[in-house]
Design a protein around this motif. Structure first.
Motif: not given
Length: 273
Positions: A134-147, A152-162
């Protein structure tokens, strides 16, 4: 009179044999018959266990296994459960390098295979739960991530497991299945570290497990994505070959597989095997 006496002698001999057989059967059932894996720990067997049982477990199991550890100690007075939570690949490497442990619970069959191939396991690993991303987004999902594609949107900071960690391998498989490419700002050593990045607002989102989102209790917003259904991870568990406390190891696995253990795990968000 002689016949009557002989008849009584035979009857006594037979009766004595029956008593001996009965005592033998009772002795066998109390000491030789193993408890079913589905049985919950009981007070009658608690006296047989003592000492520390060391469990190496995937980071995503932290909350549920901690709960089960407390239940185990309560059921078996005189025992103590010590956990080493982390990335399954790191834990497997530690085990094959000789780290003393009794039980290994991995987040994927692939990482469990590291241990079984090294012949450091006893018996065959058993899948006890499954887990979904599941995707974990910031509280309230301010970046409006839905998929997944939104990550992959430009400027979005994402962390992944190794990529070597089960959650990371599953995330990569999901991205590949969706035909997406994603360059994260960091690769984390285990799923809890990836989740923490979001909790500390160091990234906008991370791909973790449903159980981790649930354990975060509102510190992150969960976003489901369709591709996750194709990369569900099986979690196997096994007792280790050189377990310092082999008897307690089997008992702990029994608790995990029991109805009570499964209730704790499914309440935490894990899927049934």
């Amino acid at each position: 009179m002689i016949r009557s006496a002989r008849r009584r002698t035979v009857q006594l001999a037979v009766g004595g044999t029956a008593v001996l057989l009965t005592l033998s059967a009772c002795s066998s059932s109390s000491s030789d018959t193993p408890a079913s894996a589905s049985d919950s720990p009981s007070a009658s067997s608690s006296a047989k266990l003592s000492g520390t049982v060391t469990v190496f477990a995937a980071a995503s199991l932290k909350e549920s296994f901690t709960t089960l550890g407390k239940e185990f100690e309560a059921a078996y007075p005189g025992t103590k459960v010590e956990f080493n939570f982390g990335g399954s690949d790191v834990l497997a490497a530690s085990i094959t390098s000789g780290a003393p442990a009794d039980v290994f619970a991995a987040a994927s069959p692939k990482t469990m295979k590291i241990v079984t191939d090294a012949k450091d396991a006893t018996g065959t690993p058993v899948t006890f739960v499954r887990n979904q991303l599941e995707i974990a987004a910031l509280p309230g999902n301010p970046k409006k991530i839905s998929s997944l594609k939104d990550l992959t949107k430009s400027g979005l900071k994402v962390a992944l497991c190794a990529k070597t960690v089960p959650c990371g391998a599953a995330a990569q498989n999901a991205l590949t299945a969706a035909g997406l490419k994603l360059t994260p700002v960091s690769y984390e050593q285990d799923v809890k570290s990836a989740l923490t990045k979001v909790e500390l607002k160091e990234v906008d989102a991370s791909i973790v497990y449903k159980t981790d989102v649930k354990a975060a209790a509102g510190k992150v917003a969960g976003v489901e994505f369709a591709e996750s259904a194709k990369v569900i991870n099986d979690y196997p568990i096994v007792a280790l070959k050189n377990a310092p406390n082999a008897t307690a190891a089997q008992a702990f696995i029994g608790l995990v597989e029991s109805a009570e253990g499964q209730k704790v795990l499914t309440t935490a968000g894990f899927l049934k095997p």
